[in-house]
Design a protein around this motif. Sequence first.
Motif, mmCIF file in Angstrom:
data_model
loop_
_atom_site.group_PDB
_atom_site.id
_atom_site.type_symbol
_atom_site.label_atom_id
_atom_site.label_comp_id
_atom_site.label_asym_id
_atom_site.label_seq_id
_atom_site.Cartn_x
_atom_site.Cartn_y
_atom_site.Cartn_z
ATOM 1 N N VAL A 54 14.984 133.720 37.347
ATOM 2 C CA VAL A 54 14.326 134.821 36.639
ATOM 3 C C VAL A 54 13.847 135.830 37.676
ATOM 4 O O VAL A 54 13.103 135.475 38.596
ATOM 5 C CB VAL A 54 13.131 134.323 35.808
ATOM 6 C CG1 VAL A 54 12.382 135.505 35.192
ATOM 7 C CG2 VAL A 54 13.601 133.371 34.721
ATOM 8 N N TYR A 111 14.640 143.457 25.335
ATOM 9 C CA TYR A 111 14.323 142.173 24.719
ATOM 10 C C TYR A 111 13.338 142.310 23.560
ATOM 11 O O TYR A 111 13.257 141.424 22.710
ATOM 12 C CB TYR A 111 13.715 141.212 25.749
ATOM 13 C CG TYR A 111 14.629 140.843 26.892
ATOM 14 C CD1 TYR A 111 15.979 140.594 26.689
ATOM 15 C CD2 TYR A 111 14.134 140.740 28.189
ATOM 16 C CE1 TYR A 111 16.815 140.253 27.741
ATOM 17 C CE2 TYR A 111 14.958 140.395 29.248
ATOM 18 C CZ TYR A 111 16.294 140.160 29.021
ATOM 19 O OH TYR A 111 17.112 139.821 30.066
ATOM 20 N N ALA A 153 3.952 134.539 27.669
ATOM 21 C CA ALA A 153 5.387 134.332 27.503
ATOM 22 C C ALA A 153 6.079 134.230 28.860
ATOM 23 O O ALA A 153 6.954 133.383 29.067
ATOM 24 C CB ALA A 153 5.986 135.476 26.687
ATOM 25 N N ALA A 154 5.677 135.094 29.805
ATOM 26 C CA ALA A 154 6.274 135.053 31.137
ATOM 27 C C ALA A 154 5.955 133.739 31.843
ATOM 28 O O ALA A 154 6.764 133.224 32.625
ATOM 29 C CB ALA A 154 5.780 136.230 31.967
ATOM 30 N N THR A 155 4.775 133.187 31.566
ATOM 31 C CA THR A 155 4.386 131.916 32.175
ATOM 32 C C THR A 155 5.330 130.790 31.768
ATOM 33 O O THR A 155 5.615 129.879 32.556
ATOM 34 C CB THR A 155 2.935 131.559 31.788
ATOM 35 O OG1 THR A 155 2.067 132.601 32.242
ATOM 36 C CG2 THR A 155 2.506 130.248 32.423
ATOM 37 N N LEU A 156 5.837 130.846 30.532
ATOM 38 C CA LEU A 156 6.814 129.849 30.089
ATOM 39 C C LEU A 156 8.041 129.866 30.991
ATOM 40 O O LEU A 156 8.592 128.815 31.343
ATOM 41 C CB LEU A 156 7.228 130.129 28.639
ATOM 42 C CG LEU A 156 6.136 130.019 27.569
ATOM 43 C CD1 LEU A 156 6.704 130.372 26.205
ATOM 44 C CD2 LEU A 156 5.543 128.616 27.557
ATOM 45 N N MET A 157 8.458 131.063 31.373
ATOM 46 C CA MET A 157 9.607 131.182 32.268
ATOM 47 C C MET A 157 9.280 130.661 33.659
ATOM 48 O O MET A 157 10.066 129.946 34.281
ATOM 49 C CB MET A 157 10.049 132.643 32.356
ATOM 50 C CG MET A 157 10.791 133.147 31.153
ATOM 51 S SD MET A 157 11.468 134.783 31.495
ATOM 52 C CE MET A 157 12.557 134.959 30.090
ATOM 53 N N TYR A 166 13.634 140.359 33.977
ATOM 54 C CA TYR A 166 12.559 140.291 32.983
ATOM 55 C C TYR A 166 11.283 140.931 33.548
ATOM 56 O O TYR A 166 10.997 140.764 34.734
ATOM 57 C CB TYR A 166 12.283 138.828 32.625
ATOM 58 C CG TYR A 166 11.296 138.659 31.495
ATOM 59 C CD1 TYR A 166 11.726 138.661 30.172
ATOM 60 C CD2 TYR A 166 9.937 138.531 31.753
ATOM 61 C CE1 TYR A 166 10.820 138.524 29.131
ATOM 62 C CE2 TYR A 166 9.028 138.402 30.718
ATOM 63 C CZ TYR A 166 9.473 138.397 29.413
ATOM 64 O OH TYR A 166 8.575 138.273 28.379
ATOM 65 N N HIS A 205 13.260 133.380 27.009
ATOM 66 C CA HIS A 205 12.455 132.259 27.483
ATOM 67 C C HIS A 205 13.130 130.926 27.155
ATOM 68 O O HIS A 205 13.140 129.999 27.975
ATOM 69 C CB HIS A 205 11.068 132.314 26.847
ATOM 70 C CG HIS A 205 10.397 133.646 26.981
ATOM 71 N ND1 HIS A 205 10.763 134.733 26.215
ATOM 72 C CD2 HIS A 205 9.397 134.069 27.788
ATOM 73 C CE1 HIS A 205 10.016 135.773 26.552
ATOM 74 N NE2 HIS A 205 9.178 135.395 27.500
ATOM 75 N N LEU A 218 11.663 135.780 21.953
ATOM 76 C CA LEU A 218 11.475 134.632 22.840
ATOM 77 C C LEU A 218 12.807 134.035 23.280
ATOM 78 O O LEU A 218 12.830 133.036 23.999
ATOM 79 C CB LEU A 218 10.641 133.557 22.133
ATOM 80 C CG LEU A 218 9.146 133.853 21.984
ATOM 81 C CD1 LEU A 218 8.482 132.752 21.167
ATOM 82 C CD2 LEU A 218 8.476 133.971 23.347
ATOM 83 N N THR A 249 9.469 126.923 33.860
ATOM 84 C CA THR A 249 10.724 126.234 33.560
ATOM 85 C C THR A 249 11.897 126.694 34.414
ATOM 86 O O THR A 249 12.878 125.962 34.557
ATOM 87 C CB THR A 249 11.100 126.421 32.075
ATOM 88 O OG1 THR A 249 11.194 127.826 31.781
ATOM 89 C CG2 THR A 249 10.052 125.799 31.167
ATOM 90 N N CYS A 255 16.076 130.362 29.409
ATOM 91 C CA CYS A 255 15.619 129.884 30.716
ATOM 92 C C CYS A 255 15.393 128.376 30.682
ATOM 93 O O CYS A 255 15.861 127.639 31.561
ATOM 94 C CB CYS A 255 14.339 130.609 31.114
ATOM 95 S SG CYS A 255 13.621 130.052 32.670
#
Length: 312
Positions: free
Chosen positions: A69, A46, A84-88, A41, A53, A50, A91, A56
Motif C-alpha cells: 500500500v 475509491y 479505514a487506513a489503519t486496517l490497511m 491510497y 481495504h 472498503l 494487514t 489488501c
Amino acid sequence: MTTATGSRWKLYRRTDWRLSQIRRIIAEVDSLGGDRLFLQYPTQGYGWSLTPHLLCAYYSILRKARFTVVLHEFSGLSKKARFAATLMIRTAYEVIFTNSFEQKQAARIDKSIIQRSRVVKIASNIPVAAMVPPLSERKYDLGYFGHIRPRKGLEAFLSAITQIRKQTSGVACVLIGQVPAGFKSFAESIVAQCEALGVEVKLGLSDSDAAETLANVKAVYLPFPDGVSERRGTAMAALANGAMVLTTTGEFTTPALRAAVVDIPSLDAATRILEALQTPHEELALKQAAAQHFLHVEIPSNWETVASAYLE
C-alpha cells in the motif's frame, strides 16, 4: 492499482469500486499477472468504498502476496478515513509512506509498521518549463497554483489579494489550477472573486502549459492549512520552475524545506507578501539556491525514479 514483474508494470484502473464488484476486481487483477501488487491510497476514485481495504487483506493474508500500500496521507485524514487506513496498515505486506513524518504518525497506532514500511518521496507531475526566465522578467508578480476546491488555501489567497488591492493595484496576479469533479460551483465562485479582484484565471492547463505559466510567476502564495511539506506537489513544481514559494510552515515542514521557502504567517499576510516581493536580488539568489539544493537532494526528479524505488 499496479502489478509488477521485475521492472515491468501493468496499470489497473476502474471507476466502480463497490463491494459487489470485488470478485470481478480480483479476477481482473489476477489476469494481469505479476508477482507484486501496489495500491495507491487514498484516491478520490475509491470514494468511501472498503473494497481496497478488503483487497489488501485478501492478497496479503489469504494469498500471501507481496501487496504494498502506497499511503500518500495518514495524519491529515478524518477519523473515519484514518480508521479505514489503519486496517490497511495492519494487514498489508508492506506500506510505503511519502515522508518520514507520516510513517512516524502511523507507528503510533501500530509499532510493527516500522519493520514493514519504508519512505519513498513523490515527484511532481508538473515538469520544468523549457525556458525559465529570471524573476525580473516574469509576467506575473503573484500567483496561486493547485486544485480549486475547499481546504486548499484559496480563501486565504483571495483574502490576501483583497488586502493587497487596498494598498496597490500594481501587483499582477494569476490563479492556475484544475477543478476536480464535484467542485464546479465552488470553482465558479472562486473565478467570480478573482475577476472582481483583477486576478487572471487559467484553469485546465496541460502539465507543460502549467509549467510555462509557473515559470512566468515571480512568487506563488500557497497558504496550506497544515503547512507546506514534501508531499505538496504544487509547491515542488513552483520551486522547480524558479518561483519564490510564499507559504505557511508547520510540523510537516522539514528544516531543508523551510530554508527553501518564505514563511508567511496568516496574520497580516498581505503586508508580508508585499515585503517578500521587494526582496533584494542577493537574498532572492540565496533563496533560489537553497530551493534548487533542496529539490536536488530531497525530491525525486521524475516518476521513473519513484517507480524504481518501489521495487527495491
